[in-house]
Motif scaffolding. Structure first.
Motif, mmCIF file in Angstrom:
data_model
loop_
_atom_site.group_PDB
_atom_site.id
_atom_site.type_symbol
_atom_site.label_atom_id
_atom_site.label_comp_id
_atom_site.label_asym_id
_atom_site.label_seq_id
_atom_site.Cartn_x
_atom_site.Cartn_y
_atom_site.Cartn_z
ATOM 1 N N VAL A 1 0.856 -1.185 0.000
ATOM 2 C CA VAL A 1 0.000 0.000 0.000
ATOM 3 C C VAL A 1 0.894 1.237 0.000
ATOM 4 N N ALA A 2 0.481 2.275 -0.748
ATOM 5 C CA ALA A 2 1.188 3.556 -0.743
ATOM 6 C C ALA A 2 0.296 4.597 -0.076
ATOM 7 N N GLN A 3 0.930 5.539 0.620
ATOM 8 C CA GLN A 3 0.206 6.599 1.318
ATOM 9 C C GLN A 3 0.935 7.909 1.115
ATOM 10 N N LEU A 4 0.157 9.005 0.964
ATOM 11 C CA LEU A 4 0.723 10.342 0.826
ATOM 12 C C LEU A 4 -0.301 11.358 1.268
ATOM 13 N N ASP A 5 0.114 12.602 1.373
ATOM 14 C CA ASP A 5 -0.855 13.670 1.564
ATOM 15 C C ASP A 5 -0.520 14.811 0.618
ATOM 16 N N THR A 6 -1.552 15.538 0.228
ATOM 17 C CA THR A 6 -1.407 16.657 -0.699
ATOM 18 C C THR A 6 -2.437 17.715 -0.337
ATOM 19 N N LEU A 7 -2.188 18.928 -0.772
ATOM 20 C CA LEU A 7 -3.091 20.038 -0.470
ATOM 21 C C LEU A 7 -3.970 20.356 -1.668
ATOM 22 N N ASP A 8 -5.050 21.075 -1.425
ATOM 23 C CA ASP A 8 -6.032 21.348 -2.479
ATOM 24 C C ASP A 8 -5.442 22.082 -3.676
ATOM 25 N N PHE A 9 -4.390 22.859 -3.492
ATOM 26 C CA PHE A 9 -3.781 23.595 -4.606
ATOM 27 C C PHE A 9 -2.600 22.842 -5.221
ATOM 28 N N GLN A 10 -2.360 21.627 -4.747
ATOM 29 C CA GLN A 10 -1.224 20.866 -5.247
ATOM 30 C C GLN A 10 -1.657 19.825 -6.276
ATOM 31 N N ALA A 11 -1.541 18.538 -5.970
ATOM 32 C CA ALA A 11 -1.561 17.507 -7.008
ATOM 33 C C ALA A 11 -2.641 16.441 -6.839
ATOM 34 N N LYS A 12 -3.741 16.739 -6.168
ATOM 35 C CA LYS A 12 -4.790 15.737 -5.977
ATOM 36 C C LYS A 12 -5.243 15.105 -7.295
ATOM 37 N N PRO A 13 -5.581 15.880 -8.345
ATOM 38 C CA PRO A 13 -5.994 15.248 -9.609
ATOM 39 C C PRO A 13 -4.910 14.350 -10.217
ATOM 40 N N PHE A 14 -3.653 14.746 -10.081
ATOM 41 C CA PHE A 14 -2.546 13.935 -10.585
ATOM 42 C C PHE A 14 -2.519 12.577 -9.891
ATOM 43 N N TYR A 15 -2.618 12.586 -8.563
ATOM 44 C CA TYR A 15 -2.580 11.322 -7.828
ATOM 45 C C TYR A 15 -3.808 10.466 -8.136
ATOM 46 N N GLU A 16 -4.981 11.080 -8.258
ATOM 47 C CA GLU A 16 -6.180 10.322 -8.614
ATOM 48 C C GLU A 16 -6.011 9.658 -9.978
ATOM 49 N N LYS A 17 -5.430 10.383 -10.920
ATOM 50 C CA LYS A 17 -5.170 9.829 -12.256
ATOM 51 C C LYS A 17 -4.235 8.618 -12.180
ATOM 52 N N ASN A 18 -3.406 8.581 -11.133
ATOM 53 C CA ASN A 18 -2.456 7.484 -10.947
ATOM 54 C C ASN A 18 -2.941 6.444 -9.942
ATOM 55 N N GLY A 19 -4.252 6.423 -9.673
ATOM 56 C CA GLY A 19 -4.835 5.352 -8.873
ATOM 57 C C GLY A 19 -4.984 5.598 -7.388
ATOM 58 N N TYR A 20 -4.651 6.782 -6.913
ATOM 59 C CA TYR A 20 -4.780 7.087 -5.488
ATOM 60 C C TYR A 20 -6.194 7.557 -5.181
ATOM 61 N N GLN A 21 -6.657 7.228 -3.977
ATOM 62 C CA GLN A 21 -7.985 7.637 -3.530
ATOM 63 C C GLN A 21 -7.877 8.349 -2.195
ATOM 64 N N VAL A 22 -8.722 9.346 -2.002
ATOM 65 C CA VAL A 22 -8.769 10.069 -0.734
ATOM 66 C C VAL A 22 -9.389 9.155 0.322
ATOM 67 N N VAL A 23 -8.676 8.978 1.439
ATOM 68 C CA VAL A 23 -9.207 8.188 2.551
ATOM 69 C C VAL A 23 -9.568 9.072 3.732
ATOM 70 N N TYR A 24 -9.058 10.291 3.737
ATOM 71 C CA TYR A 24 -9.372 11.240 4.802
ATOM 72 C C TYR A 24 -9.014 12.630 4.306
ATOM 73 N N GLN A 25 -9.795 13.616 4.726
ATOM 74 C CA GLN A 25 -9.441 14.984 4.385
ATOM 75 C C GLN A 25 -9.646 15.889 5.583
ATOM 76 N N MET A 26 -8.797 16.887 5.662
ATOM 77 C CA MET A 26 -8.872 17.902 6.718
ATOM 78 C C MET A 26 -9.358 19.197 6.084
ATOM 79 N N ALA A 27 -10.607 19.570 6.353
ATOM 80 C CA ALA A 27 -11.149 20.818 5.837
ATOM 81 C C ALA A 27 -10.593 21.979 6.642
ATOM 82 N N ASN A 28 -10.622 23.162 6.061
ATOM 83 C CA ASN A 28 -10.150 24.377 6.732
ATOM 84 C C ASN A 28 -8.698 24.258 7.178
ATOM 85 N N TYR A 29 -7.878 23.644 6.341
ATOM 86 C CA TYR A 29 -6.465 23.446 6.669
ATOM 87 C C TYR A 29 -5.610 24.374 5.830
ATOM 88 N N PRO A 30 -4.703 25.143 6.344
ATOM 89 C CA PRO A 30 -4.600 25.435 7.771
ATOM 90 C C PRO A 30 -5.658 26.451 8.232
#
Length: 135
Positions: free
Chosen positions: A94-123
């Motif tokens: 299993v691979a794990q990472l974190d990314t911010l809303d202005f970074q690379a979420k669509p890129f990781y999703e395109k490569n098979g990653y799924q959001v398992v948890y999100q922190m709203a209002n961060y920071p």
């Protein structure tokens, strides 16, 4: 008698981290194996790179970066694939990472990653995504 002192230093952070890591090491039967790849230009300057660790069954991705001139040329995808391939060879499932809303979420999703948890209002008003992928 104990005395409370304020200490915002990097040294205190590093000292506490070392104590926690030493304590945790007594309870883990896995070592952190560092992994990394980079692309360099003709001057040997890093223009893109990825770094992470295999820790037991997990690939923990710390950093993936491409400079402005190399973005969109497929280097990040190749770096991610190389890191995952090497991690699988070392036993990661299993691979794990974190990314911010202005970074690379669509890129990781395109490569098979799924959001398992999100922190709203961060920071304050952004969002931080924790993503995983089965290898």
């Amino acid at each position: 008698m104990y005395q409370l002192k304020s200490d915002d230093s990097v040294e205190l952070n590093d000292e506490l981290r070392a104590h926690v890591v030493a304590f945790n090491k007594q309870h883990f039967n896995a070592e952190r194996v560092p992994l990394g790849f980079k692309y360099v230009n003709k001057n040997c300057d890093t223009v893109a790179g990825i770094h992470g660790y295999v820790f037991g069954n997990w690939l923990l991705i710390s950093w993936l970066w491409c400079d402005d001139f190399t973005r969109g040329k497929g280097l990040a995808t190749r770096l991610l694939h190389e890191l995952e391939t090497k991690a699988i060879a070392l036993g990661a499932t299993v691979a794990q990472l974190d990314t911010l809303d202005f970074q690379a979420k669509p890129f990781y999703e395109k490569n098979g990653y799924q959001v398992v948890y999100q922190m709203a209002n961060y920071p304050l008003n952004g969002c931080r995504y924790f993503m995983e992928k089965k290898l």
